[in-house]
Scaffold this active site. Structure first.
Site, PDB file in Angstrom:
ATOM      1  N   LYS A  65      -0.882  65.398 -31.876  1.00  0.00           N
ATOM      2  CA  LYS A  65      -0.649  65.935 -30.529  1.00  0.00           C
ATOM      3  C   LYS A  65      -1.738  65.548 -29.529  1.00  0.00           C
ATOM      4  O   LYS A  65      -1.471  65.450 -28.336  1.00  0.00           O
ATOM      5  CB  LYS A  65      -0.499  67.458 -30.589  1.00  0.00           C
ATOM      6  CG  LYS A  65       0.802  67.896 -31.269  1.00  0.00           C
ATOM      7  CD  LYS A  65       1.013  69.388 -31.169  1.00  0.00           C
ATOM      8  CE  LYS A  65       2.303  69.786 -31.874  1.00  0.00           C
ATOM      9  NZ  LYS A  65       2.619  71.217 -31.707  1.00  0.00           N
ATOM     10  N   ASP A 101       5.559  73.885 -26.201  1.00  0.00           N
ATOM     11  CA  ASP A 101       5.340  74.955 -27.185  1.00  0.00           C
ATOM     12  C   ASP A 101       5.206  76.330 -26.521  1.00  0.00           C
ATOM     13  O   ASP A 101       5.792  77.316 -26.983  1.00  0.00           O
ATOM     14  CB  ASP A 101       4.070  74.671 -28.003  1.00  0.00           C
ATOM     15  CG  ASP A 101       4.275  73.561 -29.024  1.00  0.00           C
ATOM     16  OD1 ASP A 101       5.417  73.365 -29.482  1.00  0.00           O
ATOM     17  OD2 ASP A 101       3.287  72.884 -29.366  1.00  0.00           O
TER      18      ASP A 101
END
Ligand code: ATR
Length: 273
Positions: A65, A101
């Site tokens: 990420k 997220d």
């Protein structure tokens, strides 16, 4: 057919292909979605190769990420705040980075679980990448307060400083939190992931009557954090499967301009629950 994929290492376990294939079928989008295993240190090469082959977007999972944010030519505020990217969108010869997220947990809590965050006191346990990724969207919900508490207190204090301008945020060490209680407690630690108990030093009694316990981690059984909460009489709980589905829906919206219904995918992944 437009091509999408999830990149990770490992990636074989990823539920993202099932989720996005279901979204694509339900919304009539002509697209494919595959799994890409990248070697450690090889994320950029895999992403560029996928783009050269016509790839339109990527989901990014552990441990890439940060690499995904690093290769992007531009990024959303929530990706920059999170310091991490879970969604890349190809725009000509450039990558745009986003992080869905935090929006995923907010939507799962407020829409699917009926847990209003506005006016509530929220506790976030943990101060790693997972905690950092949800703070900005949670602060955007008009919460009364968010307290971050971490085993290593300095990391929670650093996050509180970083996000101070975005809302009412404080850090409290586990041994200083005793007298406080909360409406929503979110576990953003990796404690208990080995299948054991949390084994941590947060005291019991942090939950108000009727409080909600939310674990970012999901599992087929009950997670260590949710067992810990239930052991204190907490009955309103959820693991992170809803966040997984909702972050995917948010990525799909970014890529395709269509927000898919998520309830059918809950039924697909957790039949009868
Ligand atoms: P992630 O990206 O999943 O957030 P991370 O950045 O490694 O992973 O962060 C893991 C978090 O879980 C940290 O907040 C860590 O606490 P420390 O900063 O003190 O390491 C927390 N954590 C992991 N195991 C834990 C345990 N047994 N008890 C309490 N906290 C734990």
């Amino acid at each position: 057919m437009d091509r999408y994929a999830v990149v990770g290492n490992p990636v074989a376990h990823s539920k993202s292909p099932r989720i996005h294939e279901a979204f694509a079928r339900a919304t009539g989008q002509a697209m494919t979605y595959e799994r890409l295993l990248a070697p450690i240190g090889g994320f950029a090469q895999v992403a560029e190769g996928f783009a050269r082959a016509g790839g339109k977007g990527l989901n990014v999972t552990v441990p890439f990420k940060l690499d995904a944010l690093a290769i992007a030519h531009s990024a959303s505020e929530r990706a920059r705040a999170a310091g991490a990217c879970n969604t890349l969108k190809r725009d000509g010869d450039r990558w745009y980075a986003d992080n869905t997220d935090g929006a995923g947990i907010v939507r799962d809590l407020t829409v699917n679980r009926g847990v209003a965050l506005a006016g509530r006191d929220v506790l976030v346990l943990g101060a790693g990448g997972a905690a950092r990724g949800i703070l900005l969207p949670m602060l955007g919900q008009d919460v009364r307060s968010i307290v971050i508490s971490n085993r290593t207190p300095g990391k929670a204090e650093a996050l509180a400083v970083q996000f101070a301008a975005h809302g009412p945020l404080d850090a409290l060490a586990p041994d200083r939190i005793g007298a406080r209680t909360f409406d929503v407690v979110v576990n953003a630690t990796s404690a208990g992931l080995d299948g054991g108990d949390t084994g941590w030093s947060w005291p019991a009694g942090l939950f108000r009557t009727g409080a909600f316990a939310y674990d970012l981690v999901y599992a087929d059984g009950t997670t260590a954090f949710l067992r810990w909460a239930q052991g204190q009489g907490v009955t309103r709980t959820a693991d992170g499967i809803g966040m997984l589905i909702e972050q995917a829906a948010e990525s799909f919206l970014l890529w395709r301009g269509v927000r898919p219904q998520t309830a059918p995918v809950f039924e697909l992944l957790r039949p009868g629950k």
